[in-house]
Design an enzyme around this catalytic site. Structure first.
Site, mmCIF file in Angstrom:
data_model
loop_
_atom_site.group_PDB
_atom_site.id
_atom_site.type_symbol
_atom_site.label_atom_id
_atom_site.label_comp_id
_atom_site.label_asym_id
_atom_site.label_seq_id
_atom_site.Cartn_x
_atom_site.Cartn_y
_atom_site.Cartn_z
ATOM 1 N N GLY A 111 73.214 30.565 33.863
ATOM 2 C CA GLY A 111 74.048 29.454 33.425
ATOM 3 C C GLY A 111 75.141 29.792 32.436
ATOM 4 O O GLY A 111 75.765 28.884 31.874
ATOM 5 N N SER A 136 79.124 29.214 25.995
ATOM 6 C CA SER A 136 77.980 28.607 26.658
ATOM 7 C C SER A 136 76.701 28.741 25.838
ATOM 8 O O SER A 136 76.475 29.757 25.170
ATOM 9 C CB SER A 136 77.731 29.269 28.022
ATOM 10 O OG SER A 136 78.819 29.096 28.882
ATOM 11 N N ILE A 137 75.856 27.721 25.917
ATOM 12 C CA ILE A 137 74.542 27.786 25.281
ATOM 13 C C ILE A 137 73.767 28.996 25.800
ATOM 14 O O ILE A 137 73.108 29.706 25.027
ATOM 15 C CB ILE A 137 73.759 26.491 25.551
ATOM 16 C CG1 ILE A 137 74.381 25.321 24.784
ATOM 17 C CG2 ILE A 137 72.292 26.654 25.180
ATOM 18 C CD1 ILE A 137 73.813 23.974 25.147
ATOM 19 N N ILE A 159 71.414 25.338 33.600
ATOM 20 C CA ILE A 159 72.229 24.958 34.755
ATOM 21 C C ILE A 159 72.177 23.449 34.914
ATOM 22 O O ILE A 159 71.095 22.859 34.938
ATOM 23 C CB ILE A 159 71.704 25.630 36.040
ATOM 24 C CG1 ILE A 159 71.775 27.148 35.924
ATOM 25 C CG2 ILE A 159 72.475 25.152 37.257
ATOM 26 C CD1 ILE A 159 71.071 27.888 37.056
ATOM 27 N N TYR A 216 76.665 9.159 29.213
ATOM 28 C CA TYR A 216 75.870 10.262 29.753
ATOM 29 C C TYR A 216 75.418 9.954 31.182
ATOM 30 O O TYR A 216 75.145 10.862 31.962
ATOM 31 C CB TYR A 216 74.674 10.544 28.839
ATOM 32 C CG TYR A 216 74.086 11.922 29.013
ATOM 33 C CD1 TYR A 216 74.898 13.056 28.977
ATOM 34 C CD2 TYR A 216 72.723 12.102 29.198
ATOM 35 C CE1 TYR A 216 74.359 14.327 29.129
ATOM 36 C CE2 TYR A 216 72.176 13.364 29.352
ATOM 37 C CZ TYR A 216 73.000 14.473 29.316
ATOM 38 O OH TYR A 216 72.463 15.738 29.475
ATOM 39 N N LYS A 230 67.895 14.516 33.200
ATOM 40 C CA LYS A 230 67.311 15.304 32.110
ATOM 41 C C LYS A 230 65.917 14.806 31.741
ATOM 42 O O LYS A 230 65.059 15.594 31.316
ATOM 43 C CB LYS A 230 68.228 15.268 30.878
ATOM 44 C CG LYS A 230 69.540 16.012 31.058
ATOM 45 C CD LYS A 230 69.354 17.508 31.248
ATOM 46 C CE LYS A 230 70.687 18.240 31.189
ATOM 47 N NZ LYS A 230 70.557 19.696 31.382
ATOM 48 N N LYS A 250 80.469 22.047 21.897
ATOM 49 C CA LYS A 250 81.719 22.128 22.653
ATOM 50 C C LYS A 250 81.587 23.190 23.741
ATOM 51 O O LYS A 250 82.001 24.340 23.579
ATOM 52 C CB LYS A 250 82.883 22.455 21.723
ATOM 53 C CG LYS A 250 83.241 21.318 20.782
ATOM 54 C CD LYS A 250 84.467 21.652 19.938
ATOM 55 C CE LYS A 250 84.849 20.494 19.041
ATOM 56 N NZ LYS A 250 86.039 20.797 18.212
ATOM 57 N N ALA A 262 80.556 22.507 30.103
ATOM 58 C CA ALA A 262 79.793 21.461 30.779
ATOM 59 C C ALA A 262 79.977 20.115 30.088
ATOM 60 O O ALA A 262 80.120 19.072 30.734
ATOM 61 C CB ALA A 262 78.319 21.834 30.818
#
Length: 260
Positions: free
Chosen positions: A19, A25-26, A98, A161, A168, A198, A201
């Site tokens: 991902g 990215s996280i 992802i 959301y 989720k 930030k 995604a």
């Protein structure tokens, strides 16, 4: 019972991180944290377009396995795990970061979400983690840790959301059930719930800047978290220090989730 813990505590561990879209990215924060603790990395990229952004990161992180992974494409997940089996023969850590929903379904309200859009969001963002866990579990012969990225919108209504809230929520529930099913194998499973970040995604969410500003104002610590906060949380949970923790949704949000 005394548990021998290596120094650093992830030295020699094998970690698959999926991902990563770019350096913000996280998943990149997770990969950096694992590598800092001397884990060895397998990193994936979505397609040829994204490869140019992720390959330099993979090289910096000295990842010996760097492969494409689009979980919506039949066979790619299996090919990835075949390569991990051939090269490593085992796996210790899995990060699923992802998520996807078609833009029209994401930016409209839940009532307007199409059946096809809902199904695609659920398949890519949730069920792919289950498929990944099924392939990873046989490789975690000495136990392991699995992580899936969630968000507070899974348990509370976060305006805009939309469809990702129910998706989720399903992901968090899946983590709990997988923690139960895999616990006897020494495999621990956590949902990680970062505060607003930030990332690319997040940019698809309507009025995301307002969400960021609100998070800063509400957070007891008065500031946003970053990708390394998330990464080191996962790194800790992957170490023997957290060997009896499993099935949790772990908030990494500066305390925003406790505020009314």
């Amino acid at each position: 019972m005394t548990v021998e813990i290596p120094r650093p505590p992830l030295k020699g561990k094998k970690a698959l991180v999926t991902g990563i879209a770019n350096e913000h990215s996280i998943a990149h924060g997770c990969a950096k944290a694992f590598r800092e603790l001397e884990a060895e990395l397998a990193i994936t990229y979505l397609n040829e377009k994204s490869k140019q952004y992720i390959e330099p990161l993979a090289k910096t992180l000295e990842a010996p396995i760097f492969m494409p992974l689009d979980v919506s494409q039949p066979g790619q997940l299996e090919t990835l795990f075949e390569a991990i089996t051939q090269q490593w023969g085992r796996l210790d850590i899995l990060v699923h970061s992802i998520a996807f929903a078609p833009k029209d379904d994401l930016q409209g309200g839940l009532l307007d979400c199409s059946a096809a859009g809902f199904a695609k969001a659920m398949d890519i963002s949730c069920h792919s983690f289950i498929r990944m866990a099924k392939l990873a579990a046989p490789l975690m012969t000495e136990g392991g840790a699995m992580f899936a990225m969630s968000y507070h919108g899974a348990t509370e209504v976060v305006p805009n959301y939309n469809v990702m809230g129910p998706v989720k929520a399903a992901l968090e529930s899946s983590c709990r059930y997988l923690a139960y099913e895999l616990g006897r194998q020494g495999i621990r499973v956590h949902a990680i719930s970062p505060g607003p970040l930030k990332t690319r995604a997040a940019s698809g969410l309507k009025d995301f800047d307002l969400l960021l500003n609100e998070a800063v104002q509400r957070a007891p610590i008065g500031e946003l978290v970053d990708i390394m906060d998330v990464g080191f949380t996962c790194a800790y949970l992957a170490t023997p220090y957290a060997r009896r923790l499993t099935g949790s949704t772990v908030y990494v949000d500066g305390g925003v989730n406790i505020m009314a």
